[in-house]
Write an enzyme that holds these catalytic residues in place. Structure first.
Site, PDB file in Angstrom:
ATOM      1  CD  GLN A  14      -3.157  -0.770   0.475  1.00 25.39           C
ATOM      2  OE1 GLN A  14      -3.243   0.278  -0.131  1.00 25.39           O
ATOM      3  NE2 GLN A  14      -4.091  -1.698   0.454  1.00 25.39           N
ATOM      4  CB  CYS A  27      -7.748 -17.187   6.744  1.00 30.36           C
ATOM      5  SG  CYS A  27      -7.288 -15.569   7.389  1.00 30.36           S
ATOM      6  N   PRO A  51       4.853   9.345  17.353  1.00 31.02           N
ATOM      7  CG  PRO A  51       4.989  11.652  17.043  1.00 31.02           C
ATOM      8  CD  PRO A  51       5.196  10.579  18.066  1.00 31.02           C
ATOM      9  CE1 TYR A  96       1.048   6.295  10.815  1.00 31.06           C
ATOM     10  CE2 TYR A  96       3.442   6.243  10.690  1.00 31.06           C
ATOM     11  CZ  TYR A  96       2.241   6.897  10.458  1.00 31.06           C
ATOM     12  OH  TYR A  96       2.243   8.137   9.880  1.00 31.06           O
ATOM     13  N   GLY A 107      -2.696  -4.464  12.733  1.00 28.71           N
ATOM     14  CA  GLY A 107      -2.948  -5.907  12.812  1.00 28.71           C
ATOM     15  C   GLY A 107      -3.338  -6.360  14.205  1.00 28.71           C
ATOM     16  CE1 TYR A 149     -37.926 -15.587  -3.825  1.00 31.81           C
ATOM     17  CE2 TYR A 149     -39.333 -14.322  -5.319  1.00 31.81           C
ATOM     18  CZ  TYR A 149     -39.015 -15.507  -4.685  1.00 31.81           C
ATOM     19  OH  TYR A 149     -39.769 -16.628  -4.907  1.00 31.81           O
ATOM     20  CE  LYS A 153     -43.359 -11.359   5.057  1.00 31.16           C
ATOM     21  NZ  LYS A 153     -44.580 -11.476   4.265  1.00 31.16           N
TER      22      LYS A 153
HETATM   23  C1  LIG Z   1      -5.212 -20.874  11.590  1.00 27.34           C
HETATM   24  C2  LIG Z   1      -5.690 -19.467  11.478  1.00 27.34           C
HETATM   25  C3  LIG Z   1      -6.843 -19.206  10.770  1.00 27.34           C
HETATM   26  C4  LIG Z   1      -7.314 -17.899  10.669  1.00 27.34           C
HETATM   27  N1  LIG Z   1      -8.474 -17.680   9.975  1.00 27.34           N
HETATM   28  C5  LIG Z   1      -8.934 -16.424   9.838  1.00 27.34           C
HETATM   29  C6  LIG Z   1     -10.096 -16.156   9.076  1.00 27.34           C
HETATM   30  O1  LIG Z   1     -10.714 -17.075   8.511  1.00 27.34           O
HETATM   31  N2  LIG Z   1     -10.511 -14.875   8.977  1.00 27.34           N
HETATM   32  C7  LIG Z   1      -9.836 -13.843   9.569  1.00 27.34           C
HETATM   33  O2  LIG Z   1     -10.253 -12.681   9.432  1.00 27.34           O
HETATM   34  N3  LIG Z   1      -8.716 -14.065  10.290  1.00 27.34           N
HETATM   35  C8  LIG Z   1      -8.250 -15.319  10.446  1.00 27.34           C
HETATM   36  N4  LIG Z   1      -7.111 -15.544  11.147  1.00 27.34           N
HETATM   37  C9  LIG Z   1      -6.428 -14.395  11.788  1.00 27.34           C
HETATM   38  C10 LIG Z   1      -5.525 -13.630  10.816  1.00 27.34           C
HETATM   39  O3  LIG Z   1      -4.662 -14.542  10.184  1.00 27.34           O
HETATM   40  C11 LIG Z   1      -4.732 -12.579  11.591  1.00 27.34           C
HETATM   41  O4  LIG Z   1      -5.650 -11.667  12.128  1.00 27.34           O
HETATM   42  C12 LIG Z   1      -3.740 -11.826  10.719  1.00 27.34           C
HETATM   43  O5  LIG Z   1      -2.783 -12.706  10.187  1.00 27.34           O
HETATM   44  C13 LIG Z   1      -3.021 -10.758  11.564  1.00 27.34           C
HETATM   45  O6  LIG Z   1      -2.043 -10.124  10.818  1.00 27.34           O
HETATM   46  P1  LIG Z   1      -0.758  -9.485  11.515  1.00 27.34           P
HETATM   47  O7  LIG Z   1       0.032  -8.854  10.421  1.00 27.34           O
HETATM   48  O8  LIG Z   1      -1.189  -8.658  12.654  1.00 27.34           O
HETATM   49  O9  LIG Z   1       0.019 -10.701  12.142  1.00 27.34           O
HETATM   50  P2  LIG Z   1       0.605 -12.005  11.444  1.00 27.34           P
HETATM   51  O10 LIG Z   1      -0.087 -12.253  10.150  1.00 27.34           O
HETATM   52  O11 LIG Z   1       0.578 -13.055  12.494  1.00 27.34           O
HETATM   53  O12 LIG Z   1       2.114 -11.617  11.118  1.00 27.34           O
HETATM   54  C14 LIG Z   1       3.026 -11.262  12.105  1.00 27.34           C
HETATM   55  C15 LIG Z   1       4.424 -11.633  11.655  1.00 27.34           C
HETATM   56  O13 LIG Z   1       5.358 -10.792  12.324  1.00 27.34           O
HETATM   57  C16 LIG Z   1       6.486 -11.571  12.716  1.00 27.34           C
HETATM   58  N5  LIG Z   1       7.192 -10.881  13.786  1.00 27.34           N
HETATM   59  C17 LIG Z   1       6.765 -10.620  15.038  1.00 27.34           C
HETATM   60  N6  LIG Z   1       7.714  -9.949  15.740  1.00 27.34           N
HETATM   61  C18 LIG Z   1       8.762  -9.791  14.899  1.00 27.34           C
HETATM   62  C19 LIG Z   1      10.034  -9.193  15.045  1.00 27.34           C
HETATM   63  N7  LIG Z   1      10.409  -8.619  16.183  1.00 27.34           N
HETATM   64  N8  LIG Z   1      10.878  -9.224  13.992  1.00 27.34           N
HETATM   65  C20 LIG Z   1      10.515  -9.793  12.818  1.00 27.34           C
HETATM   66  N9  LIG Z   1       9.305 -10.364  12.618  1.00 27.34           N
HETATM   67  C21 LIG Z   1       8.441 -10.367  13.650  1.00 27.34           C
HETATM   68  C22 LIG Z   1       5.841 -12.879  13.137  1.00 27.34           C
HETATM   69  O14 LIG Z   1       6.803 -13.906  13.208  1.00 27.34           O
HETATM   70  C23 LIG Z   1       4.814 -13.064  12.013  1.00 27.34           C
HETATM   71  O15 LIG Z   1       5.428 -13.706  10.932  1.00 27.34           O
HETATM   72  C24 LIG Z   1      -6.605 -16.832  11.278  1.00 27.34           C
HETATM   73  C25 LIG Z   1      -5.429 -17.095  11.983  1.00 27.34           C
HETATM   74  C26 LIG Z   1      -4.974 -18.389  12.086  1.00 27.34           C
HETATM   75  C27 LIG Z   1      -3.727 -18.662  12.861  1.00 27.34           C
END
Ligand SMILES: Cc1cc2nc3c(=O)[nH]c(=O)nc-3n(C[C@H](O)[C@H](O)[C@H](O)COP(=O)(O)OP(=O)(O)OC[C@H]3O[C@@H](n4cnc5c(N)ncnc54)[C@H](O)[C@@H]3O)c2cc1C
Length: 441
Positions: free
Chosen positions: A18, A42, A272, A275, A278, A422, A430
């Site tokens: 993005q 997911c 600031p 950010y 997730g 529908y 409905k």
């Molecule tokens: C099995 C499963 C099924 C899911 N199904 C769904 C679904 O159907 N629908 C839905 O909406 N959500 C689902 N989710 C949830 C969704 O996957 C998460 O909400 C989403 O991945 C969050 O994104 P994120 O970027 O916050 O974290 P993540 O995608 O978890 O990514 C975080 C990454 O940061 C890395 N990291 C952390 N700290 C550091 C560091 N200090 N240095 C380097 N790297 C680091 C981690 O190792 C990881 O690789 C599911 C999750 C799982 C586990």
């Protein structure tokens, strides 16, 4: 502008792409511990079940292609160890070589997600215990199943990931037991919805151990607190996720009551120039404005867009979250948006509930479906506070329509007046959503 991103899965890889569009002349470096970039987390349960045959289908792009197409430096297998806010640098360890180096930033974006909680199981010994959080976890489960050909397993925790795992283990022919300390599955949802899901599990031969836990393990035998015992070949745990906020805590970024990183409506932390997005970010509840942490993919993607717009000097604000979510269990789909009866009660919010239980489409049409739809609303303002549904057809569209109605600040009575499509295969003149509006009157 030099931008560093920590985490390269849902939020991290999306925000990188993005920003490249929104701020074309920026330098972007993406760090991630995982060896795989931006995969569809997911989809992992369905790869385990064999429905998705090729695990690489989950992966959108190779790091090389992603990097080349977007001019983004991708450093996978790199752990960001510390943030120096005064010097605006991070310390990074190359996990393969152990080399530690310093990288400077103008802006830093954290999308570190969470870590699967591991249950403390007395006597676990050699009994395999798996969690499902990363691509590597998924590979371990699949490798184990293919190598050892297990016949049975226990899943601890009957939330979203737990029930998706159960369906997929059953799909692979495993005798599967669910162990949960609660009295029902999917406690995020109303008991009436859980009841239908529980019946679906029963019909698919899942064994239940509710209001129970493993007291100890002897070899392959699970000795339960309530006195039962049974043998399994392995255990899969899905008892929740702890937010990976250590880096933020050590950098003195504010952590809120949900244990998420506190951010403003542009996803900026108390610094600031940093950010957070997730799972690890603490957002606000759509209705109450109170802190809310939602661990789902939609917020991570939306927040990525919000950050990119902010960096481009063209900001828009992040709304509060409804927590709209959906899942599949065998032939059923369950979905919810906004508050459940329990979360409303916990908040001390008075509400009424309109219920529709019936067909999703014309009863004379072959293969018609059924649905249980529950909508909670404020009895004074009539505004919709939450909705949940379970059924074999059209659950997704009903909950998505109601989520849209909530965001449009419609009342429950307005649902009766919605002019929806529908035709016998899809609905009735409905629609169940209209019926809720009529019933609430
Ligand atoms: C099995 C499963 C099924 C899911 N199904 C769904 C679904 O159907 N629908 C839905 O909406 N959500 C689902 N989710 C949830 C969704 O996957 C998460 O909400 C989403 O991945 C969050 O994104 P994120 O970027 O916050 O974290 P993540 O995608 O978890 O990514 C975080 C990454 O940061 C890395 N990291 C952390 N700290 C550091 C560091 N200090 N240095 C380097 N790297 C680091 C981690 O190792 C990881 O690789 C599911 C999750 C799982 C586990």
């Amino acid at each position: 502008m030099k931008i560093l991103i920590v985490g390269a899965i849902a939020g991290g890889s999306t925000v990188a792409a993005q920003i490249r569009r929104a701020v074309p002349d920026s330098e972007i470096i993406l760090f991630g511990r995982d060896p795989v970039l931006g995969y569809g987390t997911c989809g992992m349960p369905y790869v385990i079940g064999g429905l998705i045959e090729d695990k690489w289908q989950l992966v959108g792009s190779s790091p090389e292609k992603f990097s080349e197409q977007r001019d983004i430096t991708v450093k996978l297998g790199h752990d960001v160890l510390a943030i120096n806010r005064e010097q605006k640098t991070v310390e990074v360890r190359n996990m393969e070589t152990d080399h530690v180096f310093t990288e400077s930033y103008d802006k830093l974006i954290l999308s570190p997600g969470g870590i699967a909680r591991i249950p403390d199981l007395k006597g676990l010994g050699d009994l395999p215990l798996f969690t499902l959080k990363s691509f590597g976890d998924m590979e371990e489960i699949i490798d184990y199943i293919e190598r050892e050909k297990p016949k049975s397993c226990a899943v601890i925790g009957g939330g979203f990931i737990g029930i998706e795992l159960i369906e997929n283990f059953i799909h692979r022919g495993l005798q599967t037991a669910l162990i949960d300390r609660n009295e029902r599955v999917m406690t995020l949802m109303d008991p009436e919805i859980s009841q239908v899901l529980g019946k679906e599990m029963q019909d698919n031969k899942v064994d239940f151990y509710f209001e129970d836990a493993i007291e100890r393990i002897e070899g392959k035998r699970l000795i339960m607190k309530n006195g039962m015992n049974f043998d399994v070949d392995f255990i899969a745990s899905s008892i929740g996720i702890d937010l990976d906020t250590q880096l933020a805590i050590e950098a003195d970024l504010h952590i809120g009551p949900t244990k998420g990183i506190v951010v403003n409506s542009y996803m900026q932390t108390n610094d600031p120039d940093i950010y957070a997005i997730g799972d690890a970010a603490e957002c606000k509840d759509w209705f109450t404005g109170k802190p809310k942490n939602v661990k789902l993919a939609w917020p991570a993607h939306r927040q990525s867009f919000i950050v990119a717009r902010h960096l481009a000097g063209n900001p828009i604000e992040m709304n509060g979250l409804l927590g709209t979510t959906i899942t599949k269990l065998f032939a059923l789909t369950a979905a919810m948006t906004g508050h459940s009866a329990k979360s409303l009660t916990d908040e001390g919010i008075e509400f009424g509930t309109a219920v529709y239980e019936g067909r999703t489409n014309a009863g004379y049409y072959p293969d018609h479906g059924s649905i249980l739809l529950r909508v909670h609303y404020d009895e004074q303002s009539r505004l919709i506070l939450g909705a949940q549904a379970v059924g074999d057809k059209g659950v997704d569209k009903r909950i998505d329509v109601i989520a849209t109605a909530i965001m449009g600040k419609m009342t429950v009575d307005d649902l009766a007046a919605l002019e929806l499509g529908y035709s016998p295969p899809y609905s009735s003149p409905k629609d169940p959503v209209n019926m809720i509006g009529y019933k609430a009157r």
